[in-house]
Design an enzyme around this catalytic site. Structure first.
Site, PDB file in Angstrom:
ATOM      1  N   SER A 184       0.867  -1.176  -0.044  1.00 44.53           N
ATOM      2  CA  SER A 184       0.033  -0.025   0.085  1.00 44.53           C
ATOM      3  C   SER A 184       1.004   1.002   0.009  1.00 44.53           C
ATOM      4  CB  SER A 184      -1.022  -0.007   1.151  1.00 44.53           C
ATOM      5  OG  SER A 184      -1.356   1.201   1.442  1.00 44.53           O
TER       6      SER A 184
ATOM      7  N   ARG B 214     -36.744 -23.900 -30.232  1.00 47.35           N
ATOM      8  CA  ARG B 214     -35.788 -22.826 -30.048  1.00 47.35           C
ATOM      9  C   ARG B 214     -36.215 -21.779 -29.019  1.00 47.35           C
ATOM     10  NH1 ARG B 214     -33.124 -21.273 -35.133  1.00 47.35           N
ATOM     11  NH2 ARG B 214     -33.362 -23.824 -35.013  1.00 47.35           N
TER      12      ARG B 214
END
Lengths: 460, 460, 460, 460
Positions: free
Chosen positions: A271, A310
């Site tokens: 950091s 489908r």
């Protein structure tokens, strides 16, 4: 610019529009060849179609996917463009008897194979790291923790072995799923292959051979269990990665400190504001990717509810959800691999944590030792009393036990020491590590990179 | 090349790395200004920082996101690059007192505003189409259907009005969510703003003013209810779109045929293989997008379980899940808009469907008419008998009723006709349509495109 | 026997078949009364129907729910049984003009109010515990942790205040959702209220008044955004509980030891085998319940996709998913309440953890102190060097800093001490705690138990 | 009273507290026996423990589950109660070396076997119905539908065959999952079996033999891939049921009318208000159950992220989510079975629907017939023109084609008739049906009811 945090380039490539277009063209070429072999279309036409399919289509991809938004599927404009490019008299035989979903689903089957191969290779790499940790830390003592409370001693090698066994099982599962999902789709507009007359089944068989896939018993346009099974298996892989990553995050906590992700001090996870921090970035990102992957699974399970021959929505949802699932799962695998490859195991800290609470986690061991002499129940009562005293007084279990005549009456000093020695209370740890290593050694190393990239080539 | 089927360019732009970088720079500039106003940093430093933030950063974005993978967040390399670009003595005041999550979360709040504005504009467009359908088809009779069985007559205008009311409610909800989520994040590394001494709350207030956002009572690094609420609201919007799209798909079925999506015959939704087909492509894609959007919601709810003062995985998962959720929801809204804009309503077919089953769906109306004379229970029995006869004989309810002396004993021919007239059996339909139109007319038209694009300007 | 681990009896009661049946009968009674007021049915009939609805129906519930499986909804057999029990001539006016979904959805609205009241009461109790912890531990120092790494000092009071603000926001949200979801359903078989002629809207208004609910603009049989919003809000509440519970589990870890769940030593969470353990059982169960609750949300969002005027599957899925969501969310709230009520805060351990790593988490504070004299960047470099030395040597930051002439050149011993004093580096902590307490104090205490139990009485 | 709509009694029984308690006692008895065989505890102790385990415990279950809420797991109070009931000197050997999760997970493995057997039996029943429909309607013509638009002719037998193949694949999958999930859990408090010294692996092997389960290579307390795989497989089964149910709902629509669910006119699915309706109740409830089941899957996948050696929340969430998943999946299977068993297939209506749109769905067939003579592309253009005319004029394709000299020039009247005959355009339909029937015939009939009820008996 795409955020690369959750994206492994090889996997992104598998699911790119370019790859999908290439796979669809491979289908069209293979279909023509299969139909020529079955005598359905002229052999010359198949040659011409195959030749055009193998041309460079990269320039066409953008146009194609713009048109796809209009047509509802990229296969429709692709077939139209292919038809235009193929010369007469072959032109009329392009996509003969097939439907756009045949093209897309077979391309999907090929992409799934590629994606699974990448995952298998990633898992093998993870397993390799874990095997090294499991054997290297076979005797590295640490606290076992249940509900995040210290429970009994284990070794870090055992923990790695459990992770390894988990990974081996995923490799086995993905291998099974790979063979099951590797099948062509060919059914024509309503799944009867009517346009192929009586040749449908033969053409399907030849098509499968051409593409190195299996031929299914029936077309499966709206029976999506194969896709759902792939999705589910990836979800389990992602969960497995999340398990490992989560443990690393917990072990890397400041107060635990048993592993550091960035063992090679490369600067990852530092950091800028807080120089003391060493964030387990890869484990964190793996954990995030794992959640994202799992989130895609119910979409794909829900997409099994497809209408008639489908689907109107559920199939189309697969187009995004399945690539996302592959991408996120691969990201999780990749981050776990990086995390493990650079992991520094702080054996001293593990031992210190084990000893830090007055030897309380040897209570069960002491109970067992006493039980041989005074029965398990009396032993349990005696040790409960001792641990209570230890907790109340802040003294350690050893000194309490040594001062307890009920203990010393039956256990010699040597026996007491043995009962309080974590290295003597590891049970089947060694066997378990051996088993996990042996199982992983039975997993085949993944095929070479080149082969995967070219997996399912149209022409060999 | 990205598949555009589920992507609206404006929304993709809101969530692009470029936009995120720009929003993060706006945060850094506004923070410096706020700190200067509060006397925390020199005014000159704020000017210099603001100037650098407003430079062209597009070239830097790719580098930045590559570095992000190492750093674990794009804010860390962005702050580093910004610090490098800012000249001394201002350099030391870049990002003063803030943490990388402050930068990212405030940028996120700005992106959320942009995203919500786009959605509101899209919903307004959908509502406009629906208002037109609701008023235009106020009297267009069609069968109401429960469990997909014909039940009673309704009008297409009523159906559109119900959809419209649903959309209006979403606009109201998104407006509320917008105001609630529009708040800055500023807490520093552990949420105390310690580095700002006693000025933390004042700086937060000024920062909010600079960005046109609200100041929260407390930092909210790991209390993610605001994000979760946004996610949930989008999930509901997506569900609303899915409801409308699903109904269109059902109405467009060959055997129902009450709407055709491509009313302007542009060719969309045509099948190349099957020229008779007219696929409702937009409704299908909206349905798919709706499912995909909903799939992202549980990931974001699950991501509320964040550790301590910064999460190790859950926060990072938001980075993909929330943009995806916005993109898919917007896609659903956009497809519904297109679907409705081109919708052809087949009023004749609706009427034919209403009449096709022997007037059976006027059974309740006939019951009510008879009930006034012979009581509801006797009426019910009488009509049940009549419908049974109608069904068995294939004759229509009218002829059965006319031939039934128990009916004709109490109902005149005129009364019977009225009882069997669907237009006379629409109850509160008109009122409902009026109400839905009135409620939508109370929704504000969305702000202009330009404003949305520039929302949350850095300098005003 | 039902597993009580995830079940709070009061909430189970709200969603029991008995309660649902009672609520449906309240609807039928109120409908009759509303129709009598509107002149649609005779007043005597309404009286008779109301009287039968208020009889004891408990014996009928089992029969009713068996019949429901056949009929597809419990409302159909309930209306049939009610019709049988009501004497002529009132019999014919039972359920006049309504459809079974009107009955079920209005009952649902009443059950939702009851459920939300229980949740609000639970959240108020959680908030009360948290307010006590926030004020009582305002100055109890502990390490703030990001990515599970120690970052900066905070106080346990601040952590509790953040949890408290989270809880207050949930109370506000549930209050809003409560008012929005409290609306009757009345549309008749296809949502037109055709059987009520022109009286539909008036009857709806009267019905709403009778039941203490709102009248919606339109019927909402298949526009389920209100239900989805309730679901989403509960998911956020569950996430909030999971956040708190997760933090408790982490704080209770053996190596952290900053809280003990069972502060009153009642024996909860003890392991019989491992006497040293103190498992945070309530936090663990709250975490589990939170996950289960969140899992129900996407089912309910997905269930918005309802067909036409009554859904074939999606509505029916709500019947299980919504009660489950209420039960699991309540369980999470209840376990968090128990967890917090017995929580022992180990302030000494918190301080020890803060000090355990050589004061490294005061690095930012030291940087700020130095920056005033030598600029932020020089200060940062100096402190980074110092923390590097501290880490390498195992010495603490204080001794390193004291020995560093670059530090002592600008900071007096007193100033250095102040810079290393966590109590002097808490920024806006106090203000944040005050704000969270003030916001919670604005939340209304929940209504008394009796009122909730009787909420929405049929007859007043 | 429990709502029976989503509950099959046999499955509810498998997951009842009573069954869980019984299974846990079987574990304890088998463990004692295994340990006696391995020489770890005295044989007399094992006999005594086994005897007590086989006593009637039903009265104890309520107490046990109340205590479970305190203890965090029902295994802890069960072991305590068992210990109390067992006489000295055996008492001390109860649960020797095991942890409560060993007891619960092994009981779970046994319950999973029971649950899978019930599902397999249910699926076999579904398959039997489908096989009958597939062979009985092999030649029953109907329209194939893509995106809910009529596309090409198929037969109902083919549709049933596709459903059947889907079901057969699920039976195969569940069989695999059954063998993989049927493994004991035995690891002791931290997964080392330390308390068993070197006998751990042997005891595990004997335990597995006693219970008819497999012995895993390693304990799997927090590696939950086996559970996740079960969950995923059930999710796929649920999706399969949802597919079938959804198609039935669509076929049963008033305007389609191709199936009626309640073929035997038993009155199910009738609406009291609307006598003309015939609601497909079982299909609707199956669809709902399918959604509910799928909703449980991500909870269980997410629950793979378990901490260290025992999870704090994720494991506990399994306790509700997995039984729910089994119950809902079984409900879906049961409703599909009922739906199919009573299904009336309206062959005449299917044929009428096929013919209703002017033979347009024979367009592809006509194209193929013409293509042999004039090339595919010319044929396509010709037929597109013809279908355009047909659509515009409302005349049927046959009459348009007959009047088109370009058609009649190459096709004789006989050839034209053949090209327009749906029965001549079914492609591989017959083969597909044969294959699906053959594959199902290879599925083993499920074991008898009695065996399943007694599966995994403690003593043989």
């Amino acid at each position: 610019v795409t955020n690369p945090a959750f994206s492994i380039p090889e996997m992104a490539t598998v699911w790119s529009p370019e790859s999908q277009a290439r796979r669809m063209l491979e289908f069209e070429a293979a279909l023509a060849r299969a139909e020529a072999r079955a005598g359905v279309i002229p052999s010359d036409a198949a040659d011409e179609i195959g030749m055009v399919c193998r041309e460079d289509w990269n320039d066409a991809v953008e146009i194609l996917y713009s048109a796809a938004a209009e047509a509802g599927t990229p296969a429709i404009p692709l077939v139209e463009m292919l038809t235009e490019r193929v010369k007469e008299p072959a032109r009329g035989f392009v996509h003969w008897g097939a439907t756009s979903q045949d093209t897309m689903d077979t391309a999907l089957a090929l992409q799934i194979q590629d994606g699974l191969d990448l995952l298998l290779r990633g898992l093998f790499a993870v397993g390799t790291e874990l095997a090294s940790l499991a054997s290297g830390h076979r005797r590295t003592l640490m606290p076992g923790r249940t509900l995040l409370q210290q429970a009994l001693p284990i070794t870090f090698g055992l923990k790695a072995a459990r992770w390894l066994a988990l990974v081996s099982r995923q490799m086995i599962r993905l291998g099974e799923v790979r063979s099951r999902s590797a099948c062509v789709q060919l059914g024509g507009a309503a799944g009867t292959l009517a346009a192929l007359g009586t040749a449908g089944v033969t053409v399907t068989q030849y098509l499968a051979e051409e593409l190195g896939l299996a031929a299914p018993l029936l077309p499966w346009h709206t029976e999506r269990d194969r896709i759902a099974e792939v999705a589910a298996a990836l979800g389990v892989v992602a969960g497995a990665m999340g398990k490992i990553a989560g443990d690393v995050v917990l072990l890397a906590q400041t107060e635990v400190g048993e592993v550091v992700e960035d063992g090679d001090e490369s600067g990852r996870g530092r950091s800028s504001a807080l120089p003391q921090k060493r964030n387990p970035i890869d484990a964190v990102m793996a954990s995030a990717a794992s959640r994202l992957a799992i989130g895609a699974v119910p979409v794909l399970l829900g997409s099994m509810l497809q209408e008639h021959e489908r689907a109107a929505g559920a199939w189309q949802a697969e187009w995004e959800a399945l690539p996302d699932l592959f991408r996120f799962t691969m990201s999780a695998v990749g981050h776990v691999k990086s995390c493990l490859a650079g992991l520094r195991v702080e054996a001293a800290r593990m031992l210190a944590n084990l000893d830090a609470y007055g030897g309380l986690l040897m209570a069960e061991s002491l109970t067992i030792a006493l039980a041989e002499h005074i029965g398990r129940y009396q032993a349990y009562l005696l040790v409960r009393q001792a641990t209570g005293k230890a907790r109340a007084s802040g003294r350690d279990l050893r000194s309490i036990a040594r001062a307890d005549t009920a203990v010393t009456a039956v256990l010699s000093e040597e026996a007491l020491e043995r009962a309080l020695d974590p290295t003597a209370y590891l049970g089947s740890t060694d066997t378990y590590i051996d088993r996990a290593l042996a199982e992983f050694s039975r997993q085949e190393p993944p095929r070479g990179e080149q082969q995967t990239q070219d997996g399912g080539q149209v022409d060999g």
